[in-house]
Write an enzyme that holds these catalytic residues in place. Structure first.
Site, PDB file in Angstrom:
ATOM      1  CG  PHE A  88      -2.089  -0.959   1.014  1.00 23.08           C
ATOM      2  CD1 PHE A  88      -3.245  -0.580   0.370  1.00 23.08           C
ATOM      3  CD2 PHE A  88      -1.970  -2.257   1.449  1.00 23.08           C
ATOM      4  CE1 PHE A  88      -4.284  -1.470   0.172  1.00 23.08           C
ATOM      5  CE2 PHE A  88      -2.997  -3.165   1.259  1.00 23.08           C
ATOM      6  CZ  PHE A  88      -4.158  -2.769   0.618  1.00 23.08           C
ATOM      7  CG  ASP A 203      -1.433  -9.848   4.560  1.00 19.68           C
ATOM      8  OD1 ASP A 203      -1.066 -10.989   4.215  1.00 19.68           O
ATOM      9  OD2 ASP A 203      -0.907  -8.808   4.110  1.00 19.68           O
TER      10      ASP A 203
HETATM   11  N1  LIG Z   1       6.352   0.395  12.887  1.00 19.74           N
HETATM   12  C1  LIG Z   1       7.439   0.080  12.212  1.00 19.74           C
HETATM   13  N2  LIG Z   1       8.665   0.182  12.776  1.00 19.74           N
HETATM   14  C2  LIG Z   1       9.782  -0.157  12.089  1.00 19.74           C
HETATM   15  N3  LIG Z   1       9.764  -0.624  10.829  1.00 19.74           N
HETATM   16  C3  LIG Z   1       8.584  -0.735  10.203  1.00 19.74           C
HETATM   17  C4  LIG Z   1       7.365  -0.395  10.846  1.00 19.74           C
HETATM   18  N4  LIG Z   1       6.350  -0.626   9.989  1.00 19.74           N
HETATM   19  C5  LIG Z   1       6.906  -1.087   8.868  1.00 19.74           C
HETATM   20  N5  LIG Z   1       8.250  -1.156   8.979  1.00 19.74           N
HETATM   21  C6  LIG Z   1       9.210  -1.602   7.946  1.00 19.74           C
HETATM   22  O1  LIG Z   1       8.685  -1.296   6.673  1.00 19.74           O
HETATM   23  C7  LIG Z   1       8.584  -2.482   5.885  1.00 19.74           C
HETATM   24  C8  LIG Z   1       7.402  -2.375   4.958  1.00 19.74           C
HETATM   25  O2  LIG Z   1       6.191  -2.440   5.711  1.00 19.74           O
HETATM   26  P1  LIG Z   1       4.787  -2.566   4.959  1.00 19.74           P
HETATM   27  O3  LIG Z   1       3.741  -2.845   5.982  1.00 19.74           O
HETATM   28  O4  LIG Z   1       4.595  -1.371   4.102  1.00 19.74           O
HETATM   29  O5  LIG Z   1       4.987  -3.801   3.983  1.00 19.74           O
HETATM   30  P2  LIG Z   1       4.786  -5.360   4.200  1.00 19.74           P
HETATM   31  O6  LIG Z   1       4.453  -5.630   5.638  1.00 19.74           O
HETATM   32  O7  LIG Z   1       5.971  -6.034   3.628  1.00 19.74           O
HETATM   33  O8  LIG Z   1       3.555  -5.683   3.275  1.00 19.74           O
HETATM   34  P3  LIG Z   1       2.006  -5.366   3.524  1.00 19.74           P
HETATM   35  O9  LIG Z   1       1.706  -4.172   2.655  1.00 19.74           O
HETATM   36  O10 LIG Z   1       1.324  -6.588   3.077  1.00 19.74           O
HETATM   37  O11 LIG Z   1       1.829  -5.072   4.972  1.00 19.74           O
HETATM   38  C9  LIG Z   1       8.514  -3.617   6.900  1.00 19.74           C
HETATM   39  O12 LIG Z   1       9.001  -4.805   6.375  1.00 19.74           O
HETATM   40  C10 LIG Z   1       9.414  -3.100   8.016  1.00 19.74           C
HETATM   41  O13 LIG Z   1      10.743  -3.402   7.731  1.00 19.74           O
END
Ligand SMILES: Nc1ncnc2c1ncn2[C@@H]1O[C@H](COP(=O)(O)OP(=O)(O)OP(=O)(O)O)[C@@H](O)[C@H]1O
Ligand SMILES: [Mg+2]
Length: 419
Positions: A88, A203
């Protein structure tokens, strides 16, 4: 009818149509900005003067703060530190004026407006109202014409998969792995059984479990979550959600999805934690590429000890290969027991039939050791069964064997679920 009467009639008609259009437009606007406009923007000044403790306390008792896009640019120093990206949008590191580190998830402008808004409303509405030590906290959000973003607590050790598969996780012992699994299970149990309205995540995967500095796991991203009333046993999903390898089989059938889809995904996640590897590893020899069936074979043949060795990041008999915690070093037998328990729970969670999977409350108790775990039924029968060539002499025999195993499944699963 006179010309004057026709003219008046036309004018009245035009006015009525115009009024209807204006009303409809206002209502649509109110829907789109409804959630956002009910939150007042919090100023940098207000945040700067709140100590971190006070800030966290206020957030806990209040709803998330609303920030402007200008403030977010300041917090992230113009989006200089990128933490990662997902389905997203992109996540950046930032710091609030009171020094609290945050992760700012900025939604992709190219995404359809509708899905952004849906995701946005779901996140603000659900995470904002939930608080649990194993759920990532939403501090605030930005919702204006330029930027749509969510501001989360920053998790020092990032995503679970990156941590375990990267070098950092090699020193984590088996008991610590079990603690991580218990924490994730408690977070999901809270969503399913303890918060005001049942929340199905949809998810659950290692990328959506984040670790803080003390390795406390927290479940992230309720963007795909849908609020369902406890009375509803099923919700039908209008489009495919979830991630291949973690999404339950019923997710791909677009109907009859319950919270048991999270239980399935948790089971797959649990296997990745135990194996300290991706469930599917293309680089592995063919017989070891799909870890769940490999683990089942080891379980059946009483060789789970092999998994303890490989999950400790070392070859069997090579105790010096990786740093280990004290507890693990002195009690290898206990590690085996923990791994066996985790595997058995995982096998129950990934049963093909949703009803055969335990509820998350039972999962937590089984992982904690407060509830015994019955011998699981092979969840991969459909993948592992050797095809039987049709033989008229054995047809009756096969039929009765199937009947016996079906009864065994329902009896054992009742035992688990009713505990
Ligand atoms: N609260 C947070 N603190 C530290 N790092 C974070 C945090 N949230 C996300 N991240 C980092 O950003 C990355 C991308 O997160 P994001 O949720 O956008 O993608 P995803 O989890 O791989 O896929 P999805 O869109 O299905 O959730 C994560 O893998 C993590 O490394
Ligand atoms: Mg995510």
């Amino acid at each position: 009818m006179s010309h004057a009467a026709v003219a008046i009639g036309t004018i009245v008609f035009v006015i009525i149509v115009a009024a209807i259009i204006v009303c409809a437009y206002r209502r649509a606007e109110a829907c789109a900005g409804g959630v956002a406009s009910s939150y007042a923007v919090v100023s940098d000044q207000q945040i700067r003067h709140a100590t971190i403790e006070k800030f966290l306390l206020e957030i806990r008792h209040d709803k998330p703060f609303r920030f402007t896009s200008l403030q977010l640019a300041g917090f992230t120093r113009n989006y200089t530190t990128r933490l990662g990206a997902g389905g997203f949008g992109t996540v950046y590191k930032g710091v609030l004026p009171n020094g609290l580190p945050v992760a700012v998830k900025v939604f992709d402008r190219s995404l359809a407006q509708r899905s952004q808004e849906e995701q946005f409303m779901a996140e603000v509405g659900t995470i904002g109202r939930t608080y649990h030590v194993n759920l990532v906290r939403l501090f605030g959000f930005c919702f204006d014409d330029v930027v749509r973003a969510l501001v989360y607590e920053y998790m020092d050790n990032g995503a679970l998969d990156a941590y375990l598969l990267g070098g950092q996780g090699r020193g984590v012992g088996v008991p610590a792995l079990r603690d991580i699994a218990v924490g994730v299970a408690r977070g999901i149990r809270y969503l399913h059984e303890e918060c005001q309205q049942k929340i199905v995540h949809y998810d659950i995967k290692p990328g959506n479990v984040l670790l803080d500095g003390a390795l406390t796991p927290k479940v992230a991203d309720f963007g795909l979550a849908r609020l369902v009333n406890r009375a509803d046993t099923h919700v039908s999903v209008s489009c495919v959600r979830g991630t291949p390898g973690f999404a339950a089989p019923e997710m791909w059938m677009l109907s009859g999805v319950t919270e048991k889809c999270d239980v399935y995904s948790f089971g797959m996640l649990l296997l990745e934690i135990v194996g300290r590897r991706r469930n599917f590893d293309e680089a592995a020899p063919e017989s070891q590429q799909w870890f769940p069936t490999l683990a089942w074979t080891k379980y059946e043949t009483g060789e789970l000890v092999d998994l303890v060795a490989s999950s400790s990041g070392e070859e069997a008999g090579d105790a010096a290969a990786a740093p280990r915690d004290d507890e693990q070093e002195h009690e290898p037998r206990r590690d085996e027991e923990i791994v066996e328990r985790m595997c058995k729970v995982a096998f129950w969670c990934v049963q093909q039939q949703p009803e055969a999977r335990p509820p998350m409350g039972a999962v937590v108790k089984m992982l904690e050791g407060e509830m015994s775990v019955a011998a699981p039924v092979n969840p991969f029968q459909h993948l592992m069964a050797t095809p039987v060539t049709a033989n008229p002499w054995t047809t009756t025999m096969t039929g009765s064997a199937d009947a016996v195993s079906a009864t065994a499944i329902s009896e054992t699963s009742n035992e688990i679920v009713s505990l």
